[in-house]
Design a protein around this motif. Sequence first.
Motif, short mmCIF file in Angstrom:
data_model
loop_
_atom_site.label_atom_id
_atom_site.label_comp_id
_atom_site.label_asym_id
_atom_site.label_seq_id
_atom_site.Cartn_x
_atom_site.Cartn_y
_atom_site.Cartn_z
N HIS A 515 -25.63 26.36 48.69
CA HIS A 515 -25.95 27.43 47.75
C HIS A 515 -26.86 28.42 48.46
CE1 HIS A 515 -25.94 23.37 45.84
NE2 HIS A 515 -24.85 23.89 45.32
N VAL A 516 -26.57 29.70 48.32
CA VAL A 516 -27.23 30.72 49.14
C VAL A 516 -27.70 31.90 48.29
CG1 VAL A 516 -25.98 30.14 51.26
CG2 VAL A 516 -24.97 31.76 49.64
N LEU A 517 -28.66 32.63 48.84
CA LEU A 517 -29.13 33.87 48.22
C LEU A 517 -28.24 35.01 48.72
CD1 LEU A 517 -31.41 35.15 46.46
CD2 LEU A 517 -32.60 35.61 48.61
N LYS A 518 -27.54 35.66 47.82
CA LYS A 518 -26.65 36.74 48.20
C LYS A 518 -27.42 37.99 48.62
CE LYS A 518 -24.59 37.06 44.31
NZ LYS A 518 -23.66 37.56 43.26
N LYS A 519 -26.77 38.82 49.41
CA LYS A 519 -27.42 40.06 49.86
C LYS A 519 -27.71 40.99 48.68
CE LYS A 519 -26.73 41.79 53.94
NZ LYS A 519 -26.15 42.44 55.14
N SER A 520 -26.82 41.01 47.68
CA SER A 520 -27.06 41.89 46.52
C SER A 520 -28.29 41.43 45.75
CB SER A 520 -25.83 41.89 45.60
OG SER A 520 -25.51 40.58 45.17
N ASP A 521 -28.52 40.13 45.66
CA ASP A 521 -29.72 39.63 44.99
C ASP A 521 -30.97 39.92 45.82
OD1 ASP A 521 -28.64 38.63 42.60
OD2 ASP A 521 -28.00 36.78 43.58
N PHE A 522 -30.83 39.80 47.14
CA PHE A 522 -31.98 40.12 47.99
C PHE A 522 -32.37 41.59 47.85
CE2 PHE A 522 -33.49 41.84 52.08
CZ PHE A 522 -34.73 41.21 52.12
N THR A 523 -31.39 42.46 47.72
CA THR A 523 -31.68 43.89 47.55
C THR A 523 -32.53 44.12 46.31
OG1 THR A 523 -29.62 44.50 48.67
CG2 THR A 523 -30.66 46.17 47.27
N ILE A 524 -32.23 43.40 45.24
CA ILE A 524 -33.03 43.52 44.02
C ILE A 524 -34.46 43.01 44.26
CG2 ILE A 524 -33.29 42.68 41.65
CD1 ILE A 524 -30.21 42.54 41.53
N VAL A 525 -34.55 41.86 44.92
CA VAL A 525 -35.86 41.27 45.22
C VAL A 525 -36.69 42.22 46.08
CG1 VAL A 525 -37.01 39.40 46.47
CG2 VAL A 525 -35.04 38.89 45.01
N ASN A 526 -36.05 42.87 47.02
CA ASN A 526 -36.75 43.68 48.01
C ASN A 526 -36.94 45.13 47.56
OD1 ASN A 526 -38.07 43.64 50.54
ND2 ASN A 526 -36.32 44.67 51.50
N ALA A 540 -33.32 37.34 40.22
CA ALA A 540 -32.46 37.50 41.41
C ALA A 540 -32.85 36.53 42.50
CB ALA A 540 -32.54 38.94 41.92
N PHE A 541 -34.16 36.31 42.68
CA PHE A 541 -34.61 35.39 43.72
C PHE A 541 -34.21 33.95 43.40
CE2 PHE A 541 -37.78 32.55 45.67
CZ PHE A 541 -37.66 32.94 47.00
N GLU A 542 -34.25 33.60 42.14
CA GLU A 542 -33.90 32.23 41.74
C GLU A 542 -32.39 31.99 41.79
OE1 GLU A 542 -35.84 29.71 41.16
OE2 GLU A 542 -37.69 30.86 41.42
N ASN A 543 -31.59 33.03 41.73
CA ASN A 543 -30.14 32.85 41.68
C ASN A 543 -29.61 32.37 43.03
OD1 ASN A 543 -27.53 33.10 40.39
ND2 ASN A 543 -27.16 34.81 41.78
N ARG A 544 -28.72 31.40 42.99
CA ARG A 544 -28.06 30.92 44.18
C ARG A 544 -26.55 30.88 43.92
NH1 ARG A 544 -32.53 31.75 45.70
NH2 ARG A 544 -33.84 30.47 47.07
#
Length: 673
Positions: A515-526, A540-544
Motif C-alpha cells: 500500500h502506497v502514498l499516491k503522488k496526487s495525495d502527496f500533492t495535497i499534503v505538500n 490525504a496523508f493517511e490514504n494508502r
Amino acid sequence: MDNKIVQIKIHPAIGIARVGNSDQQYYIGPESPDQPALPAGSYKDGSGKVIRQAARFRLYGYNAQGQVVKELKQGQDGVTEIKWSVHLANKKSAWYQFHIPLDIPEATALPDTQRRRRNFDVKGADRKKLVIDPGRKDIRASAQETATFDGKIMDKPVSLGSMSTQPDGRLVVVGGVGKSASYATPEKPISGVANNDTWYDDVSDGPVTAEVTFNGVTKPATPGWVVVAPPHYAPGVKTVRTLYDVLHDVFVAEQTLDVVQEVSYPDHIEPILRRFCELQWVNHGFATQFGWQGPYDFLDPVLRKRLADPGRSSDELRRQVYVHMRDYERDGTSPLPWPWLYGDAMSSGKPTSVRQHITLSAEQDRLLALWAEGHFTSGPPRTGYPDVDQAPVTEQPALLDRGALENCAADAFHPGCEVTWPVRHKTMYSEPFRILHRTQENPERDYGDVLSLQDVLSKDGPLYAQGPGDLTRWMAAPWQCDTASCRSGYQVRSGLGPRYSPYLPTFWPAQMPNHVLKKSDFTIVNTKPTGGDDSAREKAFENRAVWLRGLQGTDFDKQRRQMIDDWYKFGIVETHEYTVADGKFPRYIQVESEPGYPPAPDHANLINIQVPEAGVPQLAGAADAWTGEVDARSVSAMLVQQAVQEVKEATGHDETAIAAGYLEKLDPLHGSP
C-alpha cells in the motif's frame, strides 16, 4: 602499517544488479549501508520504463596481516592491466520445483511430485537446452572492452545483460531487460507462483573473477559473485531483517566474524527500529503502528530520546519494545508479535507452524536484549558514509559488502526476491560473504528426476560449491508471478471476520509494496492550505492505495499473466521532500511514481483470498492429469468466482477490492497432512 600487497580481493563479495527495460543509462546500485535512495525520477525514464541497476566491482590490495592497503585502479600505482571475467547463467527451467525451503522440518512432508524437476517432460540431452548459459566472458580494462551475455533456451535467444569497465578499471555488470516468455507455442497457461513450466526469465547469477598485473606481476584476485534480481520497487526502504543480517549471523555462528561487544544505540539498535518505521511507506498496517505520529514512531524525537537513554527511567519502555519481538518458543503461531512478516512455512488459514512468521536474526535479537537491559551507549543518529569513496580505504570493502546485501530481502524464503534459503548455509561460502566457486574439475552431479532431502543436505549436494546460475535457480519461474503474489492479509473464507486485517501480515513489502502514498495525495499534503484547515491534508496523508491495483479482474492466474507483460508499469516508491516545512508532516515522504496502467480504484485487490478447492482442478490441469468433463481451468474459475461472491457478502467490499484463487505457495504441502 605494512603497505606491501600480498593479496587482492574483489568487493562487494556479492554484488546485486537488477533488471530493467529502459534504454537509458544504468545507475549503480547501493554501495554503502548509509547511502540514501536516488532522487525522485532516477528509477524510470521519460516513457515510464524501468532503468536497470548495475552492480559495480572494485579491487582492493591487502597486506600479510589481512589489512586493506589501497584500492587498485587501472593505470595507477603500478597497475598496468586488469582482466575481468564474469559467467552469468539462468538455470531455473532446468532445476527443481520450489514449494517450501528444504532445510526446515516441514519439508519432510513434501511428496516426490513436489520435489521433481521443472519441465519434467523434457528428457535426456534436451534438458541442457533449458539452461541459459552464454559462457564465461573476459574483458581487459586497459582496452575499455565490453561483452554481452547472449544465450538461448530451447533454441530461443535470450540476453542476460552485459559487462564493461570504467576508466579506473572498476567492473560494471548490467543484467537483463525483464523479459519473460514461454518457449512453447502456443504458450502454456500460467498456473502457479513459482513453477510455471515452459516459462523463463532473464535474471541470473554467477562468479566474478579478476587477474591484476601489478608492478610487473600478474596476481589472481579472491573472487566475488553477482546476482541479477528483479527490480526493487521501493529503493528507499529496507526490510526489518535484511539479507546482510541473515548472512552476518551465519558467519558469527561459525566464529569467522566477531560479535559486537559494545552495543551502540545509533549504530546497532536504531537501524533495526528505523526499518519498522520505513515500512510505513509500503504497508498500511505498518504505517498505522510505526508511521508518522503512530504509537510506535521510533523516529519521533521525544520517543527517540527515551529509547536512546540507558538510564533506569527508560528500562520498562525498552523492555516492552524488546518483548514485542517474536520468539518461537514463547509465541508459537501467534500473529501478534513483531515483525508482522510472513515466514518460511507460511500457509493460508489457521497456521500450523511457528514458521508462519519470521523472527529477527539471532544477532539482532541479542543486541536488542542487551539494549533492553541498559547495556549500551547512546549518541546522535548515525550518519556513516553515504558515499563509500569518502570513507577511509580500510573501511570501504566492508561497506561495499554490506551496502549491496542490506538492500535485499530476507523475509520469508518463500522463495523470496533476490535469492533464497540455501544462502543461510555456511557450506556455500569460502569466507564471510564470499560464495565458494565450483571448479570445472568438480562438476555438479545429477540428482535425478526428484531432488531428495538426503541429496540436498549431502556433502556433494547443492549447498556447497556454486556454479553459474546456482543461486537464482531456486527462485520463481518467472519472477513476475511471484511479484504479483507478494501481498498482505492472505486468508481463506473461513478466516474472515472482525479480527481479519487485509494489511497484515505481509510478504516482502520493502521490495514489492502493498500500500502506497499516491503522488496526487502527496500533492495535497505538500500544499499549504489557505484557510488553515489541515483536515484535507491529513486525510490525504493517511490514504494508502493498493500498489497492485492495476492488476485487472479477480483471478490470481490472470493477474499473474498480466504482470509478466506489465511489471514495469507499476510505480516506484521514491523520496520527496515536504516543502511546506511547518513540521506537520515528515520532512521526507516516500511517494509512488505515476503508474503506467489505466486509473484504478485505490482499494482494488485489497482483499486476497485463497480458494483451496480450486487447487484440485488447477494442480491436475497443470500436470495434464485432469479427467473431468469440463476443463480444469473452467472448473477452477467457477470455484473462484463463487468464492468472490461469498467474500463480497461476508466483508461488504465490492468485487473490485477482491482477488481470489488458488496459490500453491499458500498451500505448500498441497493438502498433505
